[in-house]
Design a protein around this motif. Structure first.
Motif, PDB file in Angstrom:
ATOM      1  N   ILE A  88       0.108  -7.744   1.020  1.00 60.73           N
ATOM      2  CA  ILE A  88      -0.196  -7.083  -0.251  1.00 60.73           C
ATOM      3  C   ILE A  88       1.004  -6.255  -0.711  1.00 60.73           C
ATOM      4  N   GLY A  89       1.587  -5.498   0.223  1.00 62.07           N
ATOM      5  CA  GLY A  89       2.743  -4.669  -0.105  1.00 62.07           C
ATOM      6  C   GLY A  89       3.950  -5.491  -0.514  1.00 62.07           C
ATOM      7  N   PHE A  90       4.141  -6.635   0.169  1.00 59.67           N
ATOM      8  CA  PHE A  90       5.266  -7.516  -0.166  1.00 59.67           C
ATOM      9  C   PHE A  90       5.123  -8.060  -1.581  1.00 59.67           C
ATOM     10  N   LEU A  91       3.911  -8.485  -1.926  1.00 56.57           N
ATOM     11  CA  LEU A  91       3.680  -8.983  -3.288  1.00 56.57           C
ATOM     12  C   LEU A  91       3.957  -7.887  -4.315  1.00 56.57           C
ATOM     13  N   LYS A  96       7.563  -5.802  -8.506  1.00 60.42           N
ATOM     14  CA  LYS A  96       8.267  -4.655  -9.087  1.00 60.42           C
ATOM     15  C   LYS A  96       9.778  -4.799  -9.020  1.00 60.42           C
ATOM     16  N   VAL A  97      10.288  -5.242  -7.876  1.00 59.31           N
ATOM     17  CA  VAL A  97      11.730  -5.236  -7.648  1.00 59.31           C
ATOM     18  C   VAL A  97      12.408  -6.515  -8.145  1.00 59.31           C
ATOM     19  N   VAL A  98      11.799  -7.655  -7.848  1.00 61.91           N
ATOM     20  CA  VAL A  98      12.429  -8.930  -8.190  1.00 61.91           C
ATOM     21  C   VAL A  98      12.055  -9.387  -9.596  1.00 61.91           C
ATOM     22  N   LEU A  99      10.760  -9.331  -9.917  1.00 64.19           N
ATOM     23  CA  LEU A  99      10.312  -9.773 -11.239  1.00 64.19           C
ATOM     24  C   LEU A  99      10.428  -8.675 -12.285  1.00 64.19           C
ATOM     25  N   LYS A 100      10.809  -7.465 -11.840  1.00 62.37           N
ATOM     26  CA  LYS A 100      11.054  -6.330 -12.739  1.00 62.37           C
ATOM     27  C   LYS A 100       9.822  -5.938 -13.553  1.00 62.37           C
ATOM     28  N   ARG A 101       8.649  -6.022 -12.918  1.00 64.62           N
ATOM     29  CA  ARG A 101       7.425  -5.532 -13.564  1.00 64.62           C
ATOM     30  C   ARG A 101       7.034  -4.243 -12.847  1.00 64.62           C
ATOM     31  N   ASN A 102       7.255  -3.121 -13.491  1.00 68.68           N
ATOM     32  CA  ASN A 102       7.173  -1.821 -12.832  1.00 68.68           C
ATOM     33  C   ASN A 102       5.834  -1.513 -12.187  1.00 68.68           C
ATOM     34  N   LEU A 105       1.410  -5.111  -8.462  1.00 64.58           N
ATOM     35  CA  LEU A 105       0.042  -5.624  -8.444  1.00 64.58           C
ATOM     36  C   LEU A 105      -0.897  -4.657  -9.150  1.00 64.58           C
ATOM     37  N   LYS A 106      -1.915  -5.197  -9.799  1.00 66.26           N
ATOM     38  CA  LYS A 106      -2.931  -4.354 -10.419  1.00 66.26           C
ATOM     39  C   LYS A 106      -3.803  -3.745  -9.328  1.00 66.26           C
ATOM     40  N   ALA A 107      -4.368  -2.582  -9.627  1.00 69.03           N
ATOM     41  CA  ALA A 107      -5.187  -1.868  -8.648  1.00 69.03           C
ATOM     42  C   ALA A 107      -6.345  -2.728  -8.159  1.00 69.03           C
ATOM     43  N   LYS A 108      -6.964  -3.470  -9.062  1.00 71.96           N
ATOM     44  CA  LYS A 108      -8.107  -4.296  -8.673  1.00 71.96           C
ATOM     45  C   LYS A 108      -7.690  -5.446  -7.768  1.00 71.96           C
ATOM     46  N   GLN A 109      -6.456  -5.916  -7.910  1.00 68.28           N
ATOM     47  CA  GLN A 109      -5.957  -6.977  -7.036  1.00 68.28           C
ATOM     48  C   GLN A 109      -5.744  -6.439  -5.619  1.00 68.28           C
TER      49      GLN A 109
END
Length: 319
Positions: A88-91, A96-102, A105-109
């Motif tokens: 979960i942490g890796f995803l 955040k780091v590679v795909l640059k989406r700050n 994962l969403k909280a529900k995921q």
């Protein structure tokens, strides 16, 4: 008993050997940490420091545990919880780091993954390992049979611990050092209950986090990221559940508890009163903004963790 130091030593050496290999790779792949703009200004220099260093911790723990411990149901469950949270942490880190989406994962995921792990751990523990659904109260000698509510307790312990360790991972060496102290305390707790193989797992975790500190103390050369912090929180929670010491965990992991509570208090206060209780949360940033150096905050928090772990062991001894 000296053989019990081998898992610690092997895990430590694996991290020390793998660090110089993995850190340049993370640099080359631009797996750099982004730093909160509203945080202490001194932290801006950390921007770009490689993250996802938790991978070297996980590799060391798995190898050392598999080599020295019997892979019974308890050890396998502990590894499952740890590696599940590592995934979960890796995803989250990757997004955040590679795909640059700050937001990652969403909280529900995240919650869905943790719910699945909590269900599996409780179901397997109760139905295949004879684990009782009771809650032990220190000092009183009283246990409460929670029945089906025990599933909710396991979920609360897993989610609470993993997120608390994750929040603590905000200063160089803070989470790794505090985790080392807490998991060593749990190694002694496991030995007290005759759970030698689970103790070996704890000692492997301790060795890996000690080794990681070589690269993570100030100034950090690498951060563990959610990959490491969620996984280590999962490992600690799993051992507490398997030893039936869920309440004692709040004492052993008191630093993690106050870190999480500071965030909760800050959010509630700001939303209800429009005022902040702390200069910044988690609370380690509050002390930084009060003028403490980063190394002083880390040292004091390590000391608090040590005192609380000793207190927990004494409570267990007299209970």
């Amino acid at each position: 008993m000296s053989v019990l130091f081998y898992p610690t030593l092997v895990a430590l050496l694996i991290v020390l050997i793998s660090g110089p290999v993995l850190i340049p790779i993370l640099h080359k792949m631009k797996f750099g940490q982004s730093i909160r703009q509203e945080g202490p200004k001194s932290h801006q220099a950390k921007t770009g420091t490689p993250t996802m260093g938790g991978l070297m911790i996980m590799i060391a723990i798995v190898i050392s545990t598999c080599f020295f411990a019997k892979l019974n149901m308890e050890v396998c469950l502990a590894l499952f919880v740890m590696l599940g949270h590592c995934f979960i942490g890796f995803l989250d880190d990757y997004i955040k780091v590679v795909l640059k989406r700050n937001l990652g994962l969403k909280a529900k995921q995240k919650l869905f993954g943790q719910i699945v792990m909590a269900l599996i751990v409780t179901y397997v523990g109760v139905n295949y390992m004879g684990m009782k659904t009771d809650l032990w109260i220190p000092f009183s000698g009283i246990t409460f049979d929670l029945g089906i509510l025990y599933y909710f307790l396991v979920f609360f312990v897993l989610v609470g611990t993993t997120n608390a360790v994750n929040l603590t991972d905000g200063l160089d060496g803070l989470a790794a050092g505090t985790m080392t102290i807490a998991i060593l305390a749990y190694a002694l707790i496991c030995l007290r209950f005759g759970k030698t193989d689970l103790a070996i797992f704890c000692l492997a975790v301790a060795g890996a986090t000690i080794g990681f500190l070589w690269f993570n103390v100030h100034p950090a050369k690498v951060f563990m990221g959610d990959t490491g912090s969620l996984a280590l929180g999962g490992a600690l929670a799993a051992v507490a559940i398997l030893t039936k010491t869920e309440i004692l965990l709040a004492i052993v992991g008191f630093v993690f508890v106050i870190e999480a509570l500071s965030v909760i208090i800050q959010v509630i206060s700001f939303k209800t009163r429009g005022k902040r209780v702390f200069l910044m949360s988690p609370i380690h940033h509050h002390f930084e903004l009060k003028g403490w150096s980063e190394t002083k905050v880390v040292g004091v928090f390590w000391l608090v963790g040590l005192i609380c772990s000793v207190a927990a062991l004494l409570i267990l001894k007299v209970s």
